[in-house]
Design a protein around this motif. Structure first.
Motif, PDB file in Angstrom:
ATOM      1  N   GLU A  16       0.826  -1.210   0.000  1.00 53.94           N
ATOM      2  CA  GLU A  16       0.000   0.000   0.000  1.00 53.94           C
ATOM      3  C   GLU A  16       0.863   1.263   0.000  1.00 53.94           C
ATOM      4  O   GLU A  16       0.511   2.265  -0.613  1.00 53.94           O
ATOM      5  N   LYS A  17       1.991   1.216   0.684  1.00 52.55           N
ATOM      6  CA  LYS A  17       2.913   2.346   0.737  1.00 52.55           C
ATOM      7  C   LYS A  17       3.776   2.437  -0.527  1.00 52.55           C
ATOM      8  O   LYS A  17       4.526   3.389  -0.687  1.00 52.55           O
ATOM      9  N   LYS A  18       3.684   1.409  -1.384  1.00 51.66           N
ATOM     10  CA  LYS A  18       4.512   1.295  -2.603  1.00 51.66           C
ATOM     11  C   LYS A  18       5.988   1.130  -2.254  1.00 51.66           C
ATOM     12  O   LYS A  18       6.874   1.586  -2.975  1.00 51.66           O
ATOM     13  N   TRP A  19       6.243   0.462  -1.142  1.00 54.27           N
ATOM     14  CA  TRP A  19       7.603   0.164  -0.706  1.00 54.27           C
ATOM     15  C   TRP A  19       8.005  -1.265  -1.054  1.00 54.27           C
ATOM     16  O   TRP A  19       9.166  -1.622  -0.920  1.00 54.27           O
ATOM     17  N   TRP A  20       7.052  -2.119  -1.406  1.00 57.74           N
ATOM     18  CA  TRP A  20       7.314  -3.544  -1.652  1.00 57.74           C
ATOM     19  C   TRP A  20       7.719  -3.751  -3.104  1.00 57.74           C
ATOM     20  O   TRP A  20       7.082  -3.258  -4.025  1.00 57.74           O
ATOM     21  N   PHE A  21       8.787  -4.518  -3.302  1.00 54.45           N
ATOM     22  CA  PHE A  21       9.260  -4.878  -4.636  1.00 54.45           C
ATOM     23  C   PHE A  21       9.308  -6.403  -4.709  1.00 54.45           C
ATOM     24  O   PHE A  21       9.986  -7.048  -3.897  1.00 54.45           O
ATOM     25  N   ASP A  22       8.556  -6.971  -5.669  1.00 54.06           N
ATOM     26  CA  ASP A  22       8.499  -8.428  -5.797  1.00 54.06           C
ATOM     27  C   ASP A  22       9.866  -9.036  -6.096  1.00 54.06           C
ATOM     28  O   ASP A  22      10.203 -10.094  -5.580  1.00 54.06           O
ATOM     29  N   ASP A  23      10.638  -8.367  -6.938  1.00 53.83           N
ATOM     30  CA  ASP A  23      11.974  -8.863  -7.258  1.00 53.83           C
ATOM     31  C   ASP A  23      12.939  -8.456  -6.158  1.00 53.83           C
ATOM     32  O   ASP A  23      13.035  -7.271  -5.816  1.00 53.83           O
ATOM     33  N   ALA A  24      13.643  -9.428  -5.634  1.00 56.69           N
ATOM     34  CA  ALA A  24      14.603  -9.149  -4.567  1.00 56.69           C
ATOM     35  C   ALA A  24      15.779  -8.355  -5.118  1.00 56.69           C
ATOM     36  O   ALA A  24      16.252  -8.605  -6.231  1.00 56.69           O
ATOM     37  N   ALA A  38      21.307 -13.675   7.837  1.00 61.33           N
ATOM     38  CA  ALA A  38      21.189 -14.934   7.104  1.00 61.33           C
ATOM     39  C   ALA A  38      20.209 -14.812   5.939  1.00 61.33           C
ATOM     40  O   ALA A  38      19.134 -14.217   6.074  1.00 61.33           O
ATOM     41  N   GLN A  39      20.608 -15.406   4.821  1.00 59.31           N
ATOM     42  CA  GLN A  39      19.740 -15.414   3.648  1.00 59.31           C
ATOM     43  C   GLN A  39      18.419 -16.093   3.981  1.00 59.31           C
ATOM     44  O   GLN A  39      18.388 -17.116   4.656  1.00 59.31           O
ATOM     45  N   ASN A  40      17.340 -15.504   3.519  1.00 57.96           N
ATOM     46  CA  ASN A  40      15.972 -15.982   3.724  1.00 57.96           C
ATOM     47  C   ASN A  40      15.489 -15.891   5.168  1.00 57.96           C
ATOM     48  O   ASN A  40      14.468 -16.465   5.508  1.00 57.96           O
ATOM     49  N   SER A  41      16.222 -15.156   6.014  1.00 54.81           N
ATOM     50  CA  SER A  41      15.703 -14.849   7.353  1.00 54.81           C
ATOM     51  C   SER A  41      14.683 -13.727   7.200  1.00 54.81           C
ATOM     52  O   SER A  41      14.580 -13.085   6.141  1.00 54.81           O
ATOM     53  N   LEU A  42      13.917 -13.446   8.231  1.00 56.79           N
ATOM     54  CA  LEU A  42      12.929 -12.366   8.171  1.00 56.79           C
ATOM     55  C   LEU A  42      13.562 -11.004   7.847  1.00 56.79           C
ATOM     56  O   LEU A  42      13.063 -10.294   6.973  1.00 56.79           O
ATOM     57  N   PRO A  43      14.657 -10.615   8.517  1.00 55.82           N
ATOM     58  CA  PRO A  43      15.234  -9.316   8.153  1.00 55.82           C
ATOM     59  C   PRO A  43      15.784  -9.301   6.728  1.00 55.82           C
ATOM     60  O   PRO A  43      15.665  -8.309   6.033  1.00 55.82           O
ATOM     61  N   TRP A  44      16.357 -10.407   6.276  1.00 58.24           N
ATOM     62  CA  TRP A  44      16.873 -10.477   4.910  1.00 58.24           C
ATOM     63  C   TRP A  44      15.731 -10.269   3.924  1.00 58.24           C
ATOM     64  O   TRP A  44      15.847  -9.480   2.984  1.00 58.24           O
ATOM     65  N   PHE A  46      12.895  -8.738   4.424  1.00 63.55           N
ATOM     66  CA  PHE A  46      12.454  -7.348   4.520  1.00 63.55           C
ATOM     67  C   PHE A  46      13.378  -6.435   3.714  1.00 63.55           C
ATOM     68  O   PHE A  46      12.918  -5.659   2.870  1.00 63.55           O
ATOM     69  N   TYR A  47      14.670  -6.524   3.966  1.00 65.17           N
ATOM     70  CA  TYR A  47      15.599  -5.576   3.362  1.00 65.17           C
ATOM     71  C   TYR A  47      15.840  -5.793   1.870  1.00 65.17           C
ATOM     72  O   TYR A  47      16.284  -4.865   1.201  1.00 65.17           O
ATOM     73  N   VAL A  48      15.541  -6.961   1.324  1.00 61.75           N
ATOM     74  CA  VAL A  48      15.692  -7.144  -0.130  1.00 61.75           C
ATOM     75  C   VAL A  48      14.399  -6.846  -0.886  1.00 61.75           C
ATOM     76  O   VAL A  48      14.417  -6.727  -2.104  1.00 61.75           O
ATOM     77  N   HIS A  49      13.272  -6.730  -0.175  1.00 61.84           N
ATOM     78  CA  HIS A  49      11.987  -6.486  -0.844  1.00 61.84           C
ATOM     79  C   HIS A  49      11.347  -5.143  -0.516  1.00 61.84           C
ATOM     80  O   HIS A  49      10.423  -4.720  -1.214  1.00 61.84           O
ATOM     81  N   LEU A  66      18.980  -1.347   5.612  1.00 63.15           N
ATOM     82  CA  LEU A  66      20.346  -1.855   5.770  1.00 63.15           C
ATOM     83  C   LEU A  66      21.037  -2.165   4.450  1.00 63.15           C
ATOM     84  O   LEU A  66      22.244  -1.968   4.331  1.00 63.15           O
ATOM     85  N   GLY A  67      20.298  -2.662   3.465  1.00 64.85           N
ATOM     86  CA  GLY A  67      20.913  -2.925   2.168  1.00 64.85           C
ATOM     87  C   GLY A  67      21.461  -1.649   1.557  1.00 64.85           C
ATOM     88  O   GLY A  67      22.607  -1.600   1.088  1.00 64.85           O
ATOM     89  N   TRP A  68      20.652  -0.594   1.593  1.00 66.19           N
ATOM     90  CA  TRP A  68      21.077   0.689   1.043  1.00 66.19           C
ATOM     91  C   TRP A  68      22.296   1.214   1.793  1.00 66.19           C
ATOM     92  O   TRP A  68      23.273   1.654   1.187  1.00 66.19           O
TER      93      TRP A  68
END
Length: 147
Positions: A16-24, A38-44, A46-49, A66-68
């Motif tokens: 809804e906020k237009k913050w979600w990106f389907d492609d990681a 860790a890859q595929n953890s909840l924070p991972w 979040f930060y890739v999507h 964190l990714g940015w």
């Protein structure tokens, strides 16, 4: 390793906020792994999507994307310096700048989030007593974004 998914309530909010990106964001994923998420953890996940610029703001304060930050700042060096100055374990990953002597940390060993501030709360944490914490990253995000 099983794939972990955030709860649908949060995903809907981010969409809804237009913050979600389907492609990681692959570059973010690699950088997150280097800082201990860790890859595929909840924070991972979040930060890739999820992204809304370098930081996320709520009435609870500011947390980094964190990714940015890992890609565009001296996050790794700053994080290591902060943990060293505060005498904190390498298991803790700062989620913000610890501005004003307080901040949120993700514990990669327990997968919980803790809020620490200088003084009694930090001293208590070092003794094994945490006053403010969330059992997992989803719980923290729900609280942080008021969902």
């Amino acid at each position: 390793m099983p794939v972990i998914f955030m709860n649908e309530k949060l995903i809907t909010f981010f969409k809804e906020k237009k913050w979600w990106f389907d492609d990681a964001a692959e570059s973010y994923g690699e950088l997150l792994s280097t800082i201990g998420i860790a890859q595929n953890s909840l924070p991972w996940m979040f930060y890739v999507h999820v992204e809304d610029g370098p930081s996320f703001l709520s009435d609870k304060g500011e947390i980094y994307q964190l990714g940015w930050h890992a890609e565009n700042t001296n996050y790794v060096a700053n994080s290591n310096n902060l943990k060293s100055a505060l005498g904190l374990s390498d298991a803790l990953i700062p989620l913000d700048a610890f501005a004003g002597g307080s901040g949120f940390f993700y514990n990669k060993e327990t997968e919980s989030v803790v809020y620490l501030e200088m003084g009694q709360i930090l001293d208590s944490y070092k003794k094994g007593d945490v006053a403010v914490s969330w059992p997992d990253f989803d719980s923290f995000l729900e609280w942080y974004f008021g969902r």
